[in-house]
Design an enzyme around this catalytic site. Structure first.
Site, short mmCIF file in Angstrom:
data_model
loop_
_atom_site.label_atom_id
_atom_site.label_comp_id
_atom_site.label_asym_id
_atom_site.label_seq_id
_atom_site.Cartn_x
_atom_site.Cartn_y
_atom_site.Cartn_z
N GLY A 20 0.84 -1.20 0.00
CA GLY A 20 0.00 0.00 0.00
C GLY A 20 0.87 1.24 0.00
O GLY A 20 1.98 1.25 -0.55
N SER A 21 0.37 2.29 0.63
CA SER A 21 1.05 3.58 0.56
C SER A 21 2.21 3.66 1.57
O SER A 21 2.23 2.94 2.57
CB SER A 21 0.05 4.69 0.86
OG SER A 21 -0.41 4.56 2.19
N ASN A 22 3.12 4.59 1.33
CA ASN A 22 4.27 4.76 2.23
C ASN A 22 3.88 5.18 3.65
O ASN A 22 4.39 4.58 4.61
CB ASN A 22 5.26 5.75 1.65
CG ASN A 22 6.14 5.04 0.65
OD1 ASN A 22 5.71 4.80 -0.47
ND2 ASN A 22 7.33 4.66 1.06
N VAL A 40 1.28 4.63 5.47
CA VAL A 40 0.73 3.51 6.25
C VAL A 40 1.81 2.44 6.46
O VAL A 40 2.04 1.96 7.57
CB VAL A 40 -0.52 2.91 5.57
CG1 VAL A 40 -1.01 1.69 6.33
CG2 VAL A 40 -1.63 3.95 5.46
N GLY A 41 2.51 2.10 5.39
CA GLY A 41 3.54 1.06 5.48
C GLY A 41 4.60 1.41 6.51
O GLY A 41 5.02 0.57 7.31
N CYS A 55 1.63 0.56 -9.20
CA CYS A 55 2.85 0.92 -8.47
C CYS A 55 4.02 1.01 -9.44
O CYS A 55 5.00 1.70 -9.20
CB CYS A 55 3.13 -0.08 -7.36
SG CYS A 55 3.03 -1.77 -7.94
N GLN A 63 -8.62 10.34 -4.30
CA GLN A 63 -7.56 10.24 -5.31
C GLN A 63 -7.81 11.25 -6.43
O GLN A 63 -6.88 11.87 -6.94
CB GLN A 63 -7.51 8.83 -5.90
CG GLN A 63 -6.51 7.92 -5.23
CD GLN A 63 -5.09 8.46 -5.25
OE1 GLN A 63 -4.55 8.80 -4.20
NE2 GLN A 63 -4.48 8.58 -6.42
N GLU A 77 4.84 10.38 -5.70
CA GLU A 77 3.92 9.46 -6.39
C GLU A 77 2.54 10.12 -6.51
O GLU A 77 1.93 10.46 -5.49
CB GLU A 77 3.80 8.15 -5.61
CG GLU A 77 2.98 7.12 -6.35
CD GLU A 77 2.76 5.84 -5.56
OE1 GLU A 77 2.33 5.91 -4.40
OE2 GLU A 77 3.02 4.75 -6.11
P1 NAP Z 1 -3.24 2.50 1.52
O1 NAP Z 1 -4.16 3.62 1.73
O2 NAP Z 1 -1.94 2.50 2.26
O3 NAP Z 1 -4.06 1.17 1.90
C1 NAP Z 1 -3.51 -0.11 1.75
C2 NAP Z 1 -4.17 -1.05 2.72
O4 NAP Z 1 -3.82 -0.66 4.06
C3 NAP Z 1 -5.70 -1.02 2.67
O5 NAP Z 1 -6.19 -2.31 2.91
C4 NAP Z 1 -6.04 -0.09 3.83
O6 NAP Z 1 -7.33 -0.29 4.35
C5 NAP Z 1 -4.99 -0.50 4.83
N1 NAP Z 1 -4.72 0.50 5.88
C6 NAP Z 1 -4.94 1.84 5.83
N2 NAP Z 1 -4.55 2.41 7.01
C7 NAP Z 1 -4.09 1.40 7.80
C8 NAP Z 1 -3.56 1.34 9.12
N3 NAP Z 1 -3.41 2.43 9.88
N4 NAP Z 1 -3.18 0.13 9.60
C9 NAP Z 1 -3.30 -0.99 8.85
N5 NAP Z 1 -3.82 -0.99 7.59
C10 NAP Z 1 -4.19 0.18 7.07
O7 NAP Z 1 -2.87 2.30 -0.02
P2 NAP Z 1 -3.87 2.20 -1.26
O8 NAP Z 1 -4.39 3.55 -1.57
O9 NAP Z 1 -4.85 1.10 -1.03
O10 NAP Z 1 -2.88 1.72 -2.43
C11 NAP Z 1 -2.12 2.58 -3.22
C12 NAP Z 1 -0.67 2.51 -2.83
O11 NAP Z 1 -0.22 1.15 -2.90
C13 NAP Z 1 0.25 3.29 -3.76
O12 NAP Z 1 1.18 4.00 -3.00
C14 NAP Z 1 0.94 2.19 -4.56
O13 NAP Z 1 2.20 2.54 -5.07
C15 NAP Z 1 1.04 1.11 -3.55
N6 NAP Z 1 1.23 -0.19 -4.18
C16 NAP Z 1 2.48 -0.72 -4.12
C17 NAP Z 1 2.73 -1.93 -4.74
C18 NAP Z 1 4.10 -2.53 -4.71
O14 NAP Z 1 4.22 -3.73 -4.93
N7 NAP Z 1 5.14 -1.75 -4.45
C19 NAP Z 1 1.70 -2.60 -5.40
C20 NAP Z 1 0.44 -2.01 -5.43
C21 NAP Z 1 0.21 -0.80 -4.82
P3 NAP Z 1 -8.54 0.66 3.89
O15 NAP Z 1 -8.74 0.40 2.44
O16 NAP Z 1 -9.66 0.21 4.74
O17 NAP Z 1 -8.12 2.07 4.16
#
Ligand code: NAP
Length: 497
Positions: A228-230, A232-233, A284, A331, A385
């Site tokens: 997911g996003s930086n 959160v990660g 990504c 977004q 990004e």
């Molecule tokens: P995100 O907002 O970080 O959400 C990712 C996941 O984390 C979702 O299931 C989200 O749940 C959950 N989450 C949010 N806040 C959390 C917390 N505090 N604790 C635990 N889990 C939490 O990212 P996204 O918008 O879904 O995805 C887009 C991002 O993913 C982009 O930055 C993209 O580059 C990255 N991505 C990276 C790759 C790679 O392999 N490098 C692949 C695909 C995507 P909710 O949906 O309920 O908020």
């Protein structure tokens, strides 16, 4: 008709304890509700983790080839349902049909591949220093794994995480993105229907900050895999560090394509178009920066902009459409915000830049394919990004300058170079600081049998996908076994002198 979906806990489909729900909405037409979804709380997580914990020992003792056979059956069902699943991905996530079918195909490939890994989960036998002693390393499962996924590959990414974790003998608690819960449920249903014992795979829907964090903090969760996003990660990485949990993450990217003066220009234009605007720039691995040699800059820009203007926007289900919507309102606003930032920074907007509202698109989150030129490497649009259909074009004078610009960002997922010079391609391959490098192909299109992940702030821990050196290292830990059958005391440090 909105579908009412449920959590899967200990083999049973259940509502959230609180009975609360939320809606999954189509980004192409916000009047279409795709699913009514459990809004789970920590109490639901508690039940799912306990189910996974209770199922762990028996599953870990199930021979890996038998675990693989269940995955094989799931892959067969996925194959049969490919079209139906593809349409669901298009409706719920907004990818156009060819890409939605590709998302499902990746899950099919991954599930077959991991089924096979059930017969290849080997360690090593290594000669011992001492006589009558053998030494080996074996892979053992880690335990209960919490898996958290984003929305942009709503079936493929869950498959990258769940299938290797299961074949390695772990049990799983899975929280998918709240944007694509129906796709995730369908994938889990197929795995469950293939014969997984109760508790081996559990699904809990709900908000990341509530459900995701409760999973990560739970003392019986042994490892966390996050994509997911930086922001959160990085928060979860700190949390897992403090709790001493195995943790892996794959996060953002800002992927460059270098177009050299000897590039096959038509090929490069097509690669940059699909890398930049495919999946509306929401991969990504999306090519959001194109770094072009000054000798071909004018020709490239003209052809690229002309091609970008011809891309057709519309319903993801319409086979003639090239670009669908972006995922949601936040977004949509963020991307338009970056378009404004780019203009304020002094970049020149040469194409797109506005919401697209023709016909039925007025009910969705559509943005015109957008191109900026006169972009400087340190501008925010070239560093951060955006995750939308926005491409920045930068001009350089040499390969070494192109590589320096390509590397001068905090991320390192994917990079590409278009050149017909074999030496230039070798230098780019060596010097581009990314997890994946493409030569004469775009930054997208990774294959599941190779490790997937990035350098710098993109990735942490072992890579996803692949086998050894990839997902198998992610979901097993090593145990080393020495067996002495000499019948006497042998001491490695002393007796070898
Ligand atoms: P995100 O907002 O970080 O959400 C990712 C996941 O984390 C979702 O299931 C989200 O749940 C959950 N989450 C949010 N806040 C959390 C917390 N505090 N604790 C635990 N889990 C939490 O990212 P996204 O918008 O879904 O995805 C887009 C991002 O993913 C982009 O930055 C993209 O580059 C990255 N991505 C990276 C790759 C790679 O392999 N490098 C692949 C695909 C995507 P909710 O949906 O309920 O908020």
């Amino acid at each position: 008709m909105a579908e009412k979906i449920k959590n899967l806990i200990h083999g049973k489909w259940v509502e959230a304890e609180s009975k609360k729900t939320f809606k999954s909405i189509s980004p192409a037409d916000t009047s279409e509700v795709i699913g009514i979804v459990p809004q789970s709380e920590p109490e639901d997580v508690e039940k799912a983790v306990e189910a996974a914990r209770a199922a762990f020992r028996e599953w870990a003792l199930t021979p890996a080839p038998r675990r693989g056979e269940i995955l094989f059956r799931a892959a067969e069902t996925l194959t049969k349902k490919k079209r139906e699943l593809g349409e669901l991905v298009a409706r719920e996530m907004g990818k156009v049909m060819p890409e939605a079918m590709g998302d499902v195909q990746e899950a099919i490939d991954m599930t077959y591949y991991m089924a096979g890994e059930g017969r290849r989960l080997g360690g090593e036998t290594i000669p011992s220093e001492l006589p009558n002693k053998d030494a080996k390393s074996v892979r053992v499962p880690i335990g209960v794994i919490a898996q958290i996924t984003p929305w942009n590959f709503p079936i493929a990414i869950p498959s990258w995480k769940i299938t290797p974790a299961l074949v390695c003998g772990n049990t799983v608690v899975f929280k998918p993105s709240s944007e694509t819960p129906v796709c995730a449920t369908r994938f889990v249903e197929i795995l469950h229907g293939a014969g997984l014992p109760a508790g081996v795979l559990n699904l809990v829907h709900g908000a990341g900050g509530t459900v995701g964090e409760a999973m990560v903090k739970h003392s019986h969760v042994n490892a966390v895999s996050f994509t997911g996003s930086n922001p959160v990660g990085e928060k979860l990485a700190a949390l897992c560090g403090s709790l001493h949990k195995h943790f892996t993450m794959e996060t953002g990217g800002k992927n460059p394509i270098i177009v050299m003066d000897d590039a096959h220009l038509e090929l490069a234009v097509e690669g940059c178009i699909w890398g930049g605007f495919g999946t509306s720039g929401q991969r990504c691995t999306a090519a959001s920066r194109v770094i072009v040699h000054e000798a071909v800059f004018g020709d490239f820009l003209e052809a690229f902009v002309e091609r970008a203007k011809r891309l057709r926007l519309g319903s993801p289900l319409d086979e003639k459409v090239d670009v669908g919507p972006v995922i949601n309102e936040s977004q949509f606003k963020k991307i338009l915000g970056y378009i404004e930032i780019g203009q304020k920074e002094g970049a020149r907007l040469v194409c797109g830049g506005k919401p697209y509202r023709k016909g039925a698109c007025a009910r969705g989150y559509f943005i015109e394919p957008t191109v900026f030129t006169e972009v400087k490497p340190k501008m925010r649009i070239a560093q951060e990004e955006i995750f939308g259909p926005v491409v920045s074009i930068l001009k350089v004078r040499s390969l070494s300058e192109a590589i320096a610009v390509a590397n001068d960002i905090p991320f390192g997922l994917s990079a590409a170079v278009y050149t017909q010079d074999v030496n230039a391609s070798a230098i780019a391959e060596r010097d581009l600081d990314t997890g994946i490098v493409y030569i004469n192909a775009s930054t997208i299109g990774a294959e599941i049998q190779l490790p997937f992940g990035g350098t710098k702030r993109t990735g942490l821990g072992p890579r996803e996908a692949g086998g050894r050196g990839g997902a198998l290292d992610l979901y097993t830990k090593w145990k080393v076994v020495y067996r002495d059958f000499s019948g006497k005391l042998q001491r490695a440090q002393i007796d070898k002198e």
